[in-house]
Design a protein around this motif. Structure first.
Motif, PDB file in Angstrom:
ATOM      1  N   ALA A 152       0.868  -1.007   0.025  1.00 32.09           N
ATOM      2  CA  ALA A 152       0.051  -0.085  -0.160  1.00 32.09           C
ATOM      3  C   ALA A 152       1.110   1.487  -0.234  1.00 32.09           C
ATOM      4  CB  ALA A 152      -0.774   0.432   0.948  1.00 32.09           C
ATOM      5  N   ARG A 153       0.678   2.386  -0.534  1.00 30.17           N
ATOM      6  CA  ARG A 153       0.994   3.548  -0.652  1.00 30.17           C
ATOM      7  C   ARG A 153       0.030   4.109   0.121  1.00 30.17           C
ATOM      8  NH1 ARG A 153       0.828   7.433  -5.441  1.00 30.17           N
ATOM      9  NH2 ARG A 153       2.356   8.320  -4.002  1.00 30.17           N
ATOM     10  N   ILE A 154       0.369   4.754   1.571  1.00 29.07           N
ATOM     11  CA  ILE A 154      -0.151   5.825   2.441  1.00 29.07           C
ATOM     12  C   ILE A 154       0.063   6.299   2.629  1.00 29.07           C
ATOM     13  CG2 ILE A 154      -1.028   5.480   4.787  1.00 29.07           C
ATOM     14  CD1 ILE A 154      -1.084   2.269   5.178  1.00 29.07           C
ATOM     15  N   SER A 155      -0.617   7.567   2.580  1.00 26.97           N
ATOM     16  CA  SER A 155      -0.366   9.249   3.005  1.00 26.97           C
ATOM     17  C   SER A 155      -1.668   9.874   3.655  1.00 26.97           C
ATOM     18  CB  SER A 155      -0.854  10.341   1.291  1.00 26.97           C
ATOM     19  OG  SER A 155       0.119   9.249   0.247  1.00 26.97           O
ATOM     20  N   SER A 156      -1.979   9.214   4.096  1.00 25.44           N
ATOM     21  CA  SER A 156      -3.258   9.716   5.105  1.00 25.44           C
ATOM     22  C   SER A 156      -2.918   9.450   6.310  1.00 25.44           C
ATOM     23  CB  SER A 156      -5.175   9.270   5.131  1.00 25.44           C
ATOM     24  OG  SER A 156      -5.567   9.551   6.272  1.00 25.44           O
ATOM     25  N   VAL A 171      -5.198   6.811   8.588  1.00 28.93           N
ATOM     26  CA  VAL A 171      -4.807   5.669   7.900  1.00 28.93           C
ATOM     27  C   VAL A 171      -4.288   4.787   8.613  1.00 28.93           C
ATOM     28  CG1 VAL A 171      -4.583   4.109   5.806  1.00 28.93           C
ATOM     29  CG2 VAL A 171      -6.230   5.730   5.494  1.00 28.93           C
ATOM     30  N   PRO A 187       4.161  10.337   2.644  1.00 28.10           N
ATOM     31  CA  PRO A 187       3.612   9.533   2.679  1.00 28.10           C
ATOM     32  C   PRO A 187       4.558   8.041   2.801  1.00 28.10           C
ATOM     33  CG  PRO A 187       4.024  10.377   0.681  1.00 28.10           C
ATOM     34  CD  PRO A 187       4.901  11.097   1.266  1.00 28.10           C
ATOM     35  N   VAL A 220      -7.038   0.161   4.778  1.00 24.30           N
ATOM     36  CA  VAL A 220      -6.805   1.108   3.655  1.00 24.30           C
ATOM     37  C   VAL A 220      -7.346   2.098   3.091  1.00 24.30           C
ATOM     38  CG1 VAL A 220      -4.750   0.104   2.841  1.00 24.30           C
ATOM     39  CG2 VAL A 220      -6.760  -0.316   1.794  1.00 24.30           C
ATOM     40  N   SER A 226      -6.699   4.877  -0.218  1.00 16.76           N
ATOM     41  CA  SER A 226      -5.361   4.274  -0.298  1.00 16.76           C
ATOM     42  C   SER A 226      -4.697   3.254  -1.442  1.00 16.76           C
ATOM     43  CB  SER A 226      -4.559   3.909   0.870  1.00 16.76           C
ATOM     44  OG  SER A 226      -4.408   5.402   1.771  1.00 16.76           O
TER      45      SER A 226
END
Length: 184
Positions: free
Chosen positions: A39-43, A46, A80, A100, A103
């Motif tokens: 996953a790419r998580i920016s938040s 999350v 991120p 997620v 995301s």
């Protein structure tokens, strides 16, 4: 050696994507089934839920930044981040997809092999190239192209490229994109 992946479904409905994955898995040799998450998580909202579900996940800051789980850094300070977790149980799939949120993420089912495909002249496929991937909120396996909804990819060996359209046909679909080398 990398597998080659070809998309067979694009949908806005997660349950439809998971049904197609289940149908593909039903024809596979599921010995040694494992599931991998990326996953790419920016938040910041999350991240805690994903880490609670996958506490041993590896993560690293994107770009030239140095933050990572290997260094013992706090991931929330490095957003991120890219997060990966390997060899999880299939039961973690739906909780991961809920965690997620929007995301970009992938779930990859890794198993023993594909069945023989005599109609296209192929015997049983071995472990290299025997995967199914569900992409969420991304149009590619590297999670670089934001996209609405979900995509399902079948993975095959490059020399067995004919297996991808054959697999799609086994579940009532057809390939909908090019056969490309998978990033992992």
């Amino acid at each position: 050696m990398n597998s080659y992946a070809q998309p067979v479904l694009r949908t806005a409905d997660l349950s439809e994507g998971l049904r197609i994955v289940d149908r593909l898995l039903a024809i596979a040799d599921l010995k040694d089934l494992e599931v991998d998450f990326d996953a790419r998580i920016s938040s910041p909202g999350v991240l805690p839920g994903v880490l609670a579900l996958l506490p041993d996940a590896d993560w690293w800051a994107e770009g030239e930044r140095a933050g990572s789980s290997k260094r013992g850094d706090d991931p929330s300070a490095w957003l991120p981040v890219r997060l990966s977790c390997w060899s999880e149980a299939p039961e973690a799939v739906e909780p991961f997809l809920r965690a997620v949120g929007d995301s970009p993420a992938t779930v990859r089912w890794d198993f023993n092999g594909w069945p023989e495909a005599p109609e296209v002249g192929l015997g049983e496929g071995g472990t290299r190239g025997a995967f199914v991937t569900l992409c969420a909120h991304a149009g590619d396996l590297e999670l670089t192209e934001p996209a609405a909804g979900y995509m399902v990819f079948v993975h095959v060996k490059q020399v067995d490229a004919e297996r991808a359209p054959w697999l799609a046909a086994q579940v009532g679909l057809r390939v909908i994109g090019d056969l490309d080398m998978a990033p992992y």
